[in-house]
Design a protein around this motif. Structure first.
Motif, PDB file in Angstrom:
ATOM      1  N   PRO A  24       1.813   7.834   3.331  1.00 59.04           N
ATOM      2  CA  PRO A  24       1.509   9.247   3.073  1.00 59.04           C
ATOM      3  C   PRO A  24       2.736  10.055   2.625  1.00 59.04           C
ATOM      4  CG  PRO A  24       0.889   8.624   5.335  1.00 59.04           C
ATOM      5  CD  PRO A  24       1.542   7.435   4.717  1.00 59.04           C
ATOM      6  N   GLU A  65      -5.973  -0.599  11.020  1.00 54.81           N
ATOM      7  CA  GLU A  65      -5.136   0.378  10.333  1.00 54.81           C
ATOM      8  C   GLU A  65      -3.671  -0.033  10.433  1.00 54.81           C
ATOM      9  OE1 GLU A  65      -4.821   4.449  11.977  1.00 54.81           O
ATOM     10  OE2 GLU A  65      -5.981   3.721  13.672  1.00 54.81           O
ATOM     11  N   ALA A  84      -8.242  -0.186  14.436  1.00 53.26           N
ATOM     12  CA  ALA A  84      -8.460   1.176  13.954  1.00 53.26           C
ATOM     13  C   ALA A  84      -8.686   2.115  15.134  1.00 53.26           C
ATOM     14  CB  ALA A  84      -9.656   1.198  13.007  1.00 53.26           C
ATOM     15  N   THR A 105       0.870  -1.173   0.000  1.00 55.71           N
ATOM     16  CA  THR A 105       0.000   0.000   0.000  1.00 55.71           C
ATOM     17  C   THR A 105       0.907   1.224   0.000  1.00 55.71           C
ATOM     18  OG1 THR A 105      -1.769   1.137   1.204  1.00 55.71           O
ATOM     19  CG2 THR A 105      -0.137   0.021   2.544  1.00 55.71           C
ATOM     20  N   ASP A 151      -2.589   3.594  -3.615  1.00 52.23           N
ATOM     21  CA  ASP A 151      -2.913   4.771  -2.803  1.00 52.23           C
ATOM     22  C   ASP A 151      -2.891   4.368  -1.333  1.00 52.23           C
ATOM     23  OD1 ASP A 151      -5.478   3.803  -1.921  1.00 52.23           O
ATOM     24  OD2 ASP A 151      -6.293   4.299  -3.884  1.00 52.23           O
ATOM     25  N   THR A 152      -3.103   5.346  -0.457  1.00 55.55           N
ATOM     26  CA  THR A 152      -2.962   5.065   0.979  1.00 55.55           C
ATOM     27  C   THR A 152      -4.229   4.452   1.579  1.00 55.55           C
ATOM     28  OG1 THR A 152      -3.634   7.326   1.451  1.00 55.55           O
ATOM     29  CG2 THR A 152      -1.272   6.897   1.407  1.00 55.55           C
ATOM     30  N   GLU A 153      -5.301   4.440   0.821  1.00 58.14           N
ATOM     31  CA  GLU A 153      -6.587   3.962   1.363  1.00 58.14           C
ATOM     32  C   GLU A 153      -6.831   2.478   1.107  1.00 58.14           C
ATOM     33  OE1 GLU A 153      -8.296   6.357   3.013  1.00 58.14           O
ATOM     34  OE2 GLU A 153      -6.516   7.519   2.442  1.00 58.14           O
ATOM     35  N   HIS A 154      -6.037   1.888   0.213  1.00 58.95           N
ATOM     36  CA  HIS A 154      -6.291   0.501  -0.191  1.00 58.95           C
ATOM     37  C   HIS A 154      -5.005  -0.308  -0.166  1.00 58.95           C
ATOM     38  CE1 HIS A 154      -9.423   2.922  -2.180  1.00 58.95           C
ATOM     39  NE2 HIS A 154     -10.204   1.898  -1.876  1.00 58.95           N
ATOM     40  N   PRO A 213      -9.820  -3.346  -0.032  1.00 59.86           N
ATOM     41  CA  PRO A 213      -9.887  -2.492   1.155  1.00 59.86           C
ATOM     42  C   PRO A 213      -8.936  -3.016   2.227  1.00 59.86           C
ATOM     43  CG  PRO A 213     -11.772  -3.967   1.081  1.00 59.86           C
ATOM     44  CD  PRO A 213     -10.993  -4.209  -0.189  1.00 59.86           C
ATOM     45  N   LEU A 214      -8.591  -2.153   3.166  1.00 60.34           N
ATOM     46  CA  LEU A 214      -7.826  -2.628   4.326  1.00 60.34           C
ATOM     47  C   LEU A 214      -8.719  -3.585   5.091  1.00 60.34           C
ATOM     48  CD1 LEU A 214      -6.159   0.587   5.729  1.00 60.34           C
ATOM     49  CD2 LEU A 214      -5.010  -1.485   4.998  1.00 60.34           C
ATOM     50  N   ASP A 273     -11.067  -5.206   7.777  1.00 58.64           N
ATOM     51  CA  ASP A 273     -12.085  -4.543   8.602  1.00 58.64           C
ATOM     52  C   ASP A 273     -11.578  -4.099   9.960  1.00 58.64           C
ATOM     53  OD1 ASP A 273     -14.302  -4.232   7.233  1.00 58.64           O
ATOM     54  OD2 ASP A 273     -15.415  -5.947   8.081  1.00 58.64           O
TER      55      ASP A 273
END
Ligand code: GLA
Length: 356
Positions: free
Chosen positions: A41, A193, A326, A38, A169-172, A187-188, A190
């Motif tokens: 940032p 993080e 998370a 992944t 990207d940083t979201e996936h 997706p990450l 559930d």
């Protein structure tokens, strides 16, 4: 110092690219295997302008260093080698590249296994593509970047870092089959993080055992009569290999199977267990861990709220990645860092990032 202050004119254009952290699938990419990186940032930005003295001039804000390429037969070292490599591979691909002013600044940690070099290559290629309007897609950018790394930085790397920097990207998380380049954006897991902590032990990839591990894998594949270790799916098939080839190959086969399990859809709990198993395999079979990484991973694995942890990148030092509940990333990393540094190390929290 800005581009304007260094080169006495404003830049024509700029582009950025992120570093990456690999969640699972380590040392599999040069075996035609599977990876799950992944983007982080932190990123690298490259600004460009036209130089009128028929020489390239590169400036790095991080090193406060300027390098001028007076003679095209001269291959620079350090940060300049990556930029020079990108210009060279574009020229080999048939593009005419004019003399350039290149200004680089980066927030990607260097020497931590988070692909600062891929971020620099991809940002450079993106900026040149934009400046000259070149018909190159994002996968081709990654392939050119990998070529630059292999031929000009001297690391026989796979394609993971450059694909991740170019496409993730940083979201996936990005599943990549490094043989076919088939990809899936996922997706990450559930309720989880990502955190990344640097061990404080620097890692020099080219001088490390990286190229040696790669050669061992190729030798193992030849002995087994397959194109790459990706073609082996069961560990029993490895019994005919002598040590250490058997251990090396076992890491690759089991690691590929761990990534494929994630692809089927797993809970955060299970994802974490697979990360823990990956670390053990990298430590015992692939032998690319060091005591500092084992200590840090062990502390992470024992902490409530951590699903799993492992070294990330090539190993031999650098950073660890963990999957945590998370919302708990800051409290967990702060606590672990204190504990780790009390053990005599000088670690650093890289993700979540405070500065960005
Ligand atoms: C480095 C290389 C990658 C990959 C990893 C290990 O980051 O550049 O291609 O092989 O090590 O998974």
């Amino acid at each position: 110092m800005s581009f304007q202050q260094i080169f006495n004119k404003p830049p024509e254009t700029e582009a950025s690219a992120p570093g990456r952290v690999n969640l699972l699938g380590e040392h599999t990419d040069y075996n035609d295997g599977f990876v799950l990186p992944t983007a982080i940032p932190q990123c690298t930005t490259v600004q460009l302008g036209f130089s009128s003295d028929r020489q390239h001039h590169f400036y790095s804000e991080n090193f406060n260093e300027q390098v001028s390429i007076l003679d095209i037969n001269y291959t620079p070292s350090g940060f300049a080698s990556y930029i020079f490599g990108c210009i060279e591979v574009l020229q080999q691909a048939g593009y005419t590249i004019p003399s350039l002013f290149v200004y680089v600044k980066s927030s990607v940690p260097m020497g931590s296994g988070l692909s600062s070099s891929a971020a620099l290559e991809v940002a450079t290629l993106r900026a040149i593509r934009k400046l000259l309007n070149l018909p190159i897609n994002d996968v081709e950018v990654a392939q050119l970047a990998q070529k630059a790394e292999i031929h000009y930085a001297g690391v026989q790397c796979g394609i993971m870092d450059q694909i991740a920097s170019s496409l993730a990207d940083t979201e996936h998380i990005l599943f990549l089959d490094t043989r076919t380049l088939e990809r899936r954006v996922m997706p990450l897991p559930d309720g989880a993080e990502i955190v990344v902590i640097d061990s404080g032990v620097p890692r020099t990839l080219a001088s490390s055992g990286y190229n040696q591990r790669r050669a061992e894998c190729e030798q193992a594949a030849r002995s087994l009569g397959v194109k790459a270790l990706r073609d082996i799916t069961i560990v029993e098939a490895l019994e005919i290999l002598p040590e250490p080839l058997r251990r090396r190959a076992r890491h690759v086969v089991t690691e590929n199977n761990r990534v494929l399990e994630v692809l089927q859809g797993v809970s955060s709990q299970r994802f974490g267990e697979l990360m823990n198993a990956s670390h053990a395999s990298l430590r015992d079979d692939y032998e690319v861990s060091v005591p500092a990484l084992d200590t840090l991973v062990d502390m992470l694995q024992k902490t409530p709220g951590v699903f799993g942890a492992r070294l990330t990148g090539a190993g031999f030092g650098g950073a660890c990645v963990a999957l945590v509940t998370a919302g708990e990333a800051r409290s967990i990393t702060t606590r672990i860092l204190e504990q780790y540094n009390q053990a005599g190390y000088s670690g650093q929290i890289l993700v979540p990032s405070w500065e960005l």
